[in-house]
Write an enzyme that holds these catalytic residues in place. Structure first.
Site, PDB file in Angstrom:
ATOM      1  N   GLY A   7       0.801  -1.217   0.000  1.00 29.31           N
ATOM      2  CA  GLY A   7       0.000   0.000   0.000  1.00 29.31           C
ATOM      3  C   GLY A   7       0.832   1.265   0.000  1.00 29.31           C
ATOM      4  CB  ALA A   8       4.328   1.811  -0.949  1.00 33.58           C
ATOM      5  N   GLY A  13       0.703   4.787   3.539  1.00 29.40           N
ATOM      6  CA  GLY A  13       1.781   4.014   2.934  1.00 29.40           C
ATOM      7  C   GLY A  13       2.795   4.893   2.223  1.00 29.40           C
ATOM      8  CE1 TYR A 157     -10.547  -1.052   7.159  1.00 23.05           C
ATOM      9  CE2 TYR A 157     -11.378   0.012   9.143  1.00 23.05           C
ATOM     10  CZ  TYR A 157     -10.366  -0.180   8.222  1.00 23.05           C
ATOM     11  OH  TYR A 157      -9.172   0.488   8.362  1.00 23.05           O
TER      12      TYR A 157
END
Length: 274
Positions: A7-8, A13, A157
């Site tokens: 998730g960069a 991220g 979630y």
């Protein structure tokens, strides 16, 4: 150090990547959108010490191939940061017929970590998982751990954020001989693209709430704290918030429940990949 970060390319991220890269670390970035990643890195000036590998967390076969790629290139990884995640509409399925929230937030990282854990150095390796305070209302129904019966984006979630902590607790237990260091964290309520794929009601609530959210840079602080702080000063298996050790719900401390989740996850991975 060699640091793997999911998730960069956005939000927390991206801020985590920028800080760790500036500190001189070699960054391993599994990414779904390769063009977006290349454009971001060029704009930032990160032309070295970055290894991009194609991976879609929602596709277990893609995750499996990515781990093979990474294992062929690296003999060791010091830190795995399971940062990617999101809220998705209930009943939304992956290409492999699994609940998307379950796979992106838990099962994909479960597979990624398990296949690369042998590269983590004894006594020094860390696995850091971005969870959330909403784990406190999360449920883990042994008859529906895959969340196939869930009818709420938010409920799903909350459950997968509980799973993140259960996974952390069991990593510590199962890899005690290796003295693997595993941590989970709550980044805070962060103003990112989070929730853009959720249901309409949840999206509206999140959109209004973002007026009060903190910045992604602020949200990355606890992740960076856990990555940069010596293990001797941290609590293995611990959950952190605002760079401090924090308590978790009683369910998040249930190792029997964690074992059931682990076994279910292994079964699902085997079913898809075999």
């Amino acid at each position: 150090m060699n640091i793997l970060l999911t998730g960069a390319t956005s939000g927390i991220g991206w801020e985590t990547f920028k800080s760790l890269w500036k500190d001189g670390h070699q960054m391993i970035l599994p990414v779904r959108n390769m063009k977006k990643a290349i454009d971001l890195l060029e704009g930032f000036g990160a032309n070295e010490r970055v290894y991009l590998v194609q991976m879609d967390l929602a596709d277990l076969k893609s995750v499996n191939e990515a781990t093979k790629d990474i294992s062929s290139k690296y003999q060791s990884i010091d830190i795995i940061i399971n940062n990617a995640g999101g809220m998705f509409p209930p009943k939304k399925k992956t290409v492999e017929g699994l609940d998307e929230s379950f796979v992106v937030n838990h099962l994909g990282h479960f597979l990624l970590t398990k296949h690369l854990i042998h590269l983590l150095p004894k006594d020094l390796g860390k696995v850091i998982s971005v969870s959330s305070k909403v784990h406190q209302i999360g449920k883990a129904n042994p008859s529906d751990l895959g969340l196939n019966k869930s009818t709420s984006s938010f409920a799903s979630y909350a459950s997968v954020k509980l799973y993140n902590i259960l996974f952390t607790k069991l990593l510590r237990k199962k890899y005690s001989e290796q003295n693997l260091q595993a941590y989970a964290l709550h980044p805070g309520a962060v103003n990112t693209s989070f929730g853009n794929s959720s249901g309409s009601i949840e999206k509206a609530i999140i959109g209004f709430s973002k007026l009060f959210f903190i910045s992604p840079k602020k949200g990355a602080e606890t992740t960076l704290y856990l990555a940069n702080t010596p293990s001797s000063k941290l609590t293995n298996g611990g959950y952190y918030q605002r760079k401090k050790f924090a308590s978790v719900s009683s369910k998040a401390n249930d190792l029997e429940l964690a074992e059931k989740l682990w076994q279910f996850s292994e079964t699902e991975v085997k079913r898809i990949l075999d």
